[in-house]
Design a protein around this motif. Structure first.
Motif, PDB file in Angstrom:
ATOM      1  N   PHE A  95       0.824  -1.203   0.000  1.00 26.64           N
ATOM      2  CA  PHE A  95       0.000   0.000   0.000  1.00 26.64           C
ATOM      3  C   PHE A  95       0.861   1.257   0.000  1.00 26.64           C
ATOM      4  O   PHE A  95       0.408   2.320  -0.430  1.00 26.64           O
ATOM      5  CB  PHE A  95      -0.934   0.017   1.228  1.00 26.64           C
ATOM      6  CG  PHE A  95      -2.145  -0.856   1.070  1.00 26.64           C
ATOM      7  CD1 PHE A  95      -3.241  -0.420   0.347  1.00 26.64           C
ATOM      8  CD2 PHE A  95      -2.183  -2.126   1.619  1.00 26.64           C
ATOM      9  CE1 PHE A  95      -4.353  -1.223   0.190  1.00 26.64           C
ATOM     10  CE2 PHE A  95      -3.287  -2.935   1.463  1.00 26.64           C
ATOM     11  CZ  PHE A  95      -4.387  -2.482   0.751  1.00 26.64           C
ATOM     12  N   LEU A  96       2.079   1.148   0.485  1.00 24.45           N
ATOM     13  CA  LEU A  96       2.988   2.294   0.557  1.00 24.45           C
ATOM     14  C   LEU A  96       4.324   1.863  -0.035  1.00 24.45           C
ATOM     15  O   LEU A  96       4.878   0.833   0.355  1.00 24.45           O
ATOM     16  CB  LEU A  96       3.157   2.737   2.009  1.00 24.45           C
ATOM     17  CG  LEU A  96       3.712   4.141   2.264  1.00 24.45           C
ATOM     18  CD1 LEU A  96       2.787   5.200   1.688  1.00 24.45           C
ATOM     19  CD2 LEU A  96       3.887   4.374   3.759  1.00 24.45           C
ATOM     20  N   SER A  97       4.839   2.651  -0.990  1.00 22.65           N
ATOM     21  CA  SER A  97       6.095   2.289  -1.645  1.00 22.65           C
ATOM     22  C   SER A  97       6.801   3.557  -2.090  1.00 22.65           C
ATOM     23  O   SER A  97       6.330   4.668  -1.846  1.00 22.65           O
ATOM     24  CB  SER A  97       5.817   1.370  -2.848  1.00 22.65           C
ATOM     25  OG  SER A  97       5.007   2.049  -3.803  1.00 22.65           O
ATOM     26  N   GLY A  98       7.939   3.379  -2.764  1.00 27.97           N
ATOM     27  CA  GLY A  98       8.666   4.525  -3.295  1.00 27.97           C
ATOM     28  C   GLY A  98       9.661   5.087  -2.297  1.00 27.97           C
ATOM     29  O   GLY A  98      10.306   4.366  -1.541  1.00 27.97           O
ATOM     30  N   VAL A  99       9.759   6.419  -2.294  1.00 28.57           N
ATOM     31  CA  VAL A  99      10.710   7.133  -1.442  1.00 28.57           C
ATOM     32  C   VAL A  99       9.976   7.686  -0.215  1.00 28.57           C
ATOM     33  O   VAL A  99       8.944   8.354  -0.350  1.00 28.57           O
ATOM     34  CB  VAL A  99      11.382   8.278  -2.216  1.00 28.57           C
ATOM     35  CG1 VAL A  99      12.307   9.064  -1.295  1.00 28.57           C
ATOM     36  CG2 VAL A  99      12.161   7.727  -3.400  1.00 28.57           C
ATOM     37  N   LEU A 100      10.511   7.421   0.962  1.00 25.20           N
ATOM     38  CA  LEU A 100       9.951   7.915   2.219  1.00 25.20           C
ATOM     39  C   LEU A 100      10.903   8.966   2.786  1.00 25.20           C
ATOM     40  O   LEU A 100      12.046   8.655   3.103  1.00 25.20           O
ATOM     41  CB  LEU A 100       9.754   6.776   3.223  1.00 25.20           C
ATOM     42  CG  LEU A 100       8.945   5.567   2.741  1.00 25.20           C
ATOM     43  CD1 LEU A 100       8.817   4.536   3.853  1.00 25.20           C
ATOM     44  CD2 LEU A 100       7.572   5.988   2.246  1.00 25.20           C
ATOM     45  N   LEU A 101      10.423  10.195   2.893  1.00 24.51           N
ATOM     46  CA  LEU A 101      11.229  11.286   3.429  1.00 24.51           C
ATOM     47  C   LEU A 101      10.910  11.472   4.906  1.00 24.51           C
ATOM     48  O   LEU A 101       9.744  11.647   5.272  1.00 24.51           O
ATOM     49  CB  LEU A 101      10.949  12.583   2.663  1.00 24.51           C
ATOM     50  CG  LEU A 101      11.165  12.560   1.141  1.00 24.51           C
ATOM     51  CD1 LEU A 101      10.855  13.925   0.539  1.00 24.51           C
ATOM     52  CD2 LEU A 101      12.578  12.133   0.810  1.00 24.51           C
ATOM     53  N   VAL A 102      11.930  11.444   5.735  1.00 21.99           N
ATOM     54  CA  VAL A 102      11.770  11.657   7.177  1.00 21.99           C
ATOM     55  C   VAL A 102      12.529  12.933   7.539  1.00 21.99           C
ATOM     56  O   VAL A 102      13.767  12.939   7.547  1.00 21.99           O
ATOM     57  CB  VAL A 102      12.300  10.466   7.992  1.00 21.99           C
ATOM     58  CG1 VAL A 102      12.118  10.724   9.492  1.00 21.99           C
ATOM     59  CG2 VAL A 102      11.605   9.181   7.574  1.00 21.99           C
ATOM     60  N   PRO A 103      11.830  14.040   7.827  1.00 25.43           N
ATOM     61  CA  PRO A 103      12.526  15.285   8.192  1.00 25.43           C
ATOM     62  C   PRO A 103      13.313  15.130   9.483  1.00 25.43           C
ATOM     63  O   PRO A 103      12.961  14.327  10.361  1.00 25.43           O
ATOM     64  CB  PRO A 103      11.374  16.294   8.336  1.00 25.43           C
ATOM     65  CG  PRO A 103      10.226  15.697   7.594  1.00 25.43           C
ATOM     66  CD  PRO A 103      10.377  14.213   7.730  1.00 25.43           C
ATOM     67  N   SER A 104      14.373  15.896   9.602  1.00 24.60           N
ATOM     68  CA  SER A 104      15.190  15.837  10.814  1.00 24.60           C
ATOM     69  C   SER A 104      14.395  16.252  12.042  1.00 24.60           C
ATOM     70  O   SER A 104      14.648  15.767  13.153  1.00 24.60           O
ATOM     71  CB  SER A 104      16.420  16.733  10.648  1.00 24.60           C
ATOM     72  OG  SER A 104      16.029  18.071  10.345  1.00 24.60           O
ATOM     73  N   ALA A 105      13.410  17.157  11.850  1.00 22.35           N
ATOM     74  CA  ALA A 105      12.581  17.575  12.986  1.00 22.35           C
ATOM     75  C   ALA A 105      11.757  16.408  13.517  1.00 22.35           C
ATOM     76  O   ALA A 105      11.531  16.295  14.731  1.00 22.35           O
ATOM     77  CB  ALA A 105      11.669  18.736  12.564  1.00 22.35           C
ATOM     78  N   VAL A 106      11.272  15.541  12.643  1.00 22.28           N
ATOM     79  CA  VAL A 106      10.517  14.362  13.069  1.00 22.28           C
ATOM     80  C   VAL A 106      11.423  13.415  13.849  1.00 22.28           C
ATOM     81  O   VAL A 106      11.038  12.882  14.897  1.00 22.28           O
ATOM     82  CB  VAL A 106       9.898  13.658  11.846  1.00 22.28           C
ATOM     83  CG1 VAL A 106       9.326  12.297  12.240  1.00 22.28           C
ATOM     84  CG2 VAL A 106       8.825  14.526  11.213  1.00 22.28           C
ATOM     85  N   LEU A 107      12.639  13.225  13.358  1.00 23.17           N
ATOM     86  CA  LEU A 107      13.589  12.378  14.077  1.00 23.17           C
ATOM     87  C   LEU A 107      13.898  12.961  15.449  1.00 23.17           C
ATOM     88  O   LEU A 107      14.010  12.226  16.450  1.00 23.17           O
ATOM     89  CB  LEU A 107      14.866  12.230  13.253  1.00 23.17           C
ATOM     90  CG  LEU A 107      15.905  11.233  13.770  1.00 23.17           C
ATOM     91  CD1 LEU A 107      15.330   9.837  13.834  1.00 23.17           C
ATOM     92  CD2 LEU A 107      17.148  11.255  12.893  1.00 23.17           C
ATOM     93  N   GLY A 108      14.019  14.297  15.532  1.00 27.01           N
ATOM     94  CA  GLY A 108      14.250  14.937  16.827  1.00 27.01           C
ATOM     95  C   GLY A 108      13.091  14.735  17.780  1.00 27.01           C
ATOM     96  O   GLY A 108      13.295  14.502  18.983  1.00 27.01           O
ATOM     97  N   GLU A 109      11.856  14.824  17.269  1.00 24.08           N
ATOM     98  CA  GLU A 109      10.685  14.575  18.122  1.00 24.08           C
ATOM     99  C   GLU A 109      10.691  13.150  18.657  1.00 24.08           C
ATOM    100  O   GLU A 109      10.383  12.915  19.840  1.00 24.08           O
ATOM    101  CB  GLU A 109       9.403  14.824  17.327  1.00 24.08           C
ATOM    102  CG  GLU A 109       9.000  16.286  17.226  1.00 24.08           C
ATOM    103  CD  GLU A 109       7.602  16.448  16.693  1.00 24.08           C
ATOM    104  OE1 GLU A 109       7.008  17.518  16.907  1.00 24.08           O
ATOM    105  OE2 GLU A 109       7.076  15.509  16.070  1.00 24.08           O
ATOM    106  N   LEU A 110      11.013  12.194  17.811  1.00 28.76           N
ATOM    107  CA  LEU A 110      11.051  10.801  18.258  1.00 28.76           C
ATOM    108  C   LEU A 110      12.101  10.597  19.344  1.00 28.76           C
ATOM    109  O   LEU A 110      11.883   9.865  20.313  1.00 28.76           O
ATOM    110  CB  LEU A 110      11.327   9.873  17.074  1.00 28.76           C
ATOM    111  CG  LEU A 110      10.206   9.709  16.051  1.00 28.76           C
ATOM    112  CD1 LEU A 110      10.675   8.855  14.881  1.00 28.76           C
ATOM    113  CD2 LEU A 110       8.983   9.075  16.702  1.00 28.76           C
ATOM    114  N   GLN A 111      13.245  11.245  19.192  1.00 25.04           N
ATOM    115  CA  GLN A 111      14.300  11.118  20.208  1.00 25.04           C
ATOM    116  C   GLN A 111      13.855  11.725  21.529  1.00 25.04           C
ATOM    117  O   GLN A 111      14.122  11.172  22.604  1.00 25.04           O
ATOM    118  CB  GLN A 111      15.571  11.796  19.706  1.00 25.04           C
ATOM    119  CG  GLN A 111      16.249  11.051  18.563  1.00 25.04           C
ATOM    120  CD  GLN A 111      17.428  11.789  17.994  1.00 25.04           C
ATOM    121  OE1 GLN A 111      17.554  13.000  18.158  1.00 25.04           O
ATOM    122  NE2 GLN A 111      18.299  11.072  17.304  1.00 25.04           N
TER     123      GLN A 111
END
Length: 356
Positions: free
Chosen positions: A181-197
């Motif tokens: 259902f989901l394919s291709g390129v997945l962009l993860v912004p650095s701000a999202v990674l910071g929120e997860l941390q």
């Protein structure tokens, strides 16, 4: 009279057909001139030979030209249907097969000529064809050996997705990728990674677990050969949600989220959005008033006498006068279904046999 549904398709025309016809006409006209000119024939016979050669060339060239155009169209259609990675893998397999065939045929030259040439011909037919088919069939495994992800390469703009924090924490993204259902390129912004941390470092055990689940999801997606995860470094976004929507708009992609508010922001800015909750709601079994369902009552409801249970897909079921049966598996009758931004709520009453 009705039109024949099996009506043949129109014969191909165009510059290619006329070009092939021109070559055949010129070749056969020259051949006619050469045949007629033998024996010092007169001018009339030479002209007749040229005319006859041109006439035959015009008919034969049209047939050959249309056949060539049809073959080219078939090849073009096949190339359009075949992924680029499969074509590249097939070519690599063909080259490897030719090299292997060359190496294998060296000892065969020592055989008698009557046996050597047929054997060499069989080797050159079988080995390249075999390696070509193997390379096309195992292209994903072969490319993954060198760190390439062919299914994520060459994707269009609609296959670029910007992932937000809620989608990574949700935990269902992995299943969406695995099922296609989901394919291709997945962009993860650095701000999202910071929120997860930040969430993963929280003192609250629940938040800490959700943050770690989000980080684990990124790590597993990076190992998946069907998608390519790109960590987008950039300036501070300020408002993370607005930055995600802006990034998706700039890259011509879609926002993937489980946040109802972010869905609204993306819709207002006319940016394509893929809501995990909307997909889950669409895939749930529909219920209508009067239908019976089985549910386990797990907690009290807000109103007096109410009890709440959950179906396997997460749908909340509010049962009137069900508090007395809290903790039991009961059969209820649906009275109303309410669709909300975060999912679906089912209101029901105890079935007659259960109420007794």
């Amino acid at each position: 009279m009705s039109e024949d549904p099996q009506r043949p398709s129109r014969a191909p025309r165009g510059p290619l057909v006329e070009f092939v016809r021109l070559i055949i006409v010129a070749s056969l006209a020259a051949a006619g001139y050469g045949v007629a000119h033998q024996g010092h024939a007169g001018t009339g016979r030479v002209v007749l030979g040229i005319i006859l050669g041109s006439a035959v060339g015009y008919v034969a060239g049209g047939v050959l030209g249309r056949g060539t155009a049809s073959a080219m169209n078939a090849v073009e259609r096949e190339f359009r249907r075949t992924p680029a990675a499969e074509i590249v893998a097939g070519l690599i397999g063909l080259v490897v097969g030719l090299i292997l065939a060359l190496l294998v045929t060296f000892p065969l030259f020592k055989l008698p000529r009557q046996a050597a040439w047929p054997s060499i011909g069989v080797v050159y037919l079988v080995v390249p064809n075999l390696t070509y088919r193997i390379a096309r069939t195992k292209r994903d495994d072969l490319f993954s050996l060198v760190g390439l992800k062919p299914k994520a390469a060459g994707v269009g703009r609609s296959e670029v997705n910007v992932i937000d924090t809620s989608a990574l924490i949700d935990g269902r993204m992995l299943e969406l990728v695995r099922t296609g259902f989901l394919s291709g390129v997945l962009l993860v912004p650095s701000a999202v990674l910071g929120e997860l941390q930040q969430i993963a470092d929280s003192s609250d055990p629940g938040r800490r677990g959700r943050g770690r689940r989000g980080l684990d999801t990124i790590a597993k997606l990076q190992r998946d050969p069907t998608v390519e995860v790109i960590l987008v470094e950039g300036e501070a976004m300020g408002d993370v949600d607005a930055g995600i929507v802006r990034l998706a708009r700039d890259r011509g992609g879609s926002v993937v989220t489980a946040d109802a508010n972010l869905v609204k922001v993306a819709e207002v800015l006319r940016v394509p959005v893929r809501s995990i909750n909307a997909l889950a709601s669409a895939m749930r079994t529909p219920f209508g008033p009067g239908e019976r369902i089985a549910v386990r009552l797990t907690k009290e409801g807000r109103e007096h006498g109410q009890a709440v249970g959950y179906l396997e897909d997460g749908t909340m079921v509010v049962v009137q006068e069900g508090r007395v049966l809290l903790g039991a598996d009961v059969t209820v009758q649906v009275t109303n279904v309410l669709q909300t931004q975060t999912g679906r709520m089912v209101f029901a009453t105890l079935a007659e046999d259960t109420a007794r």
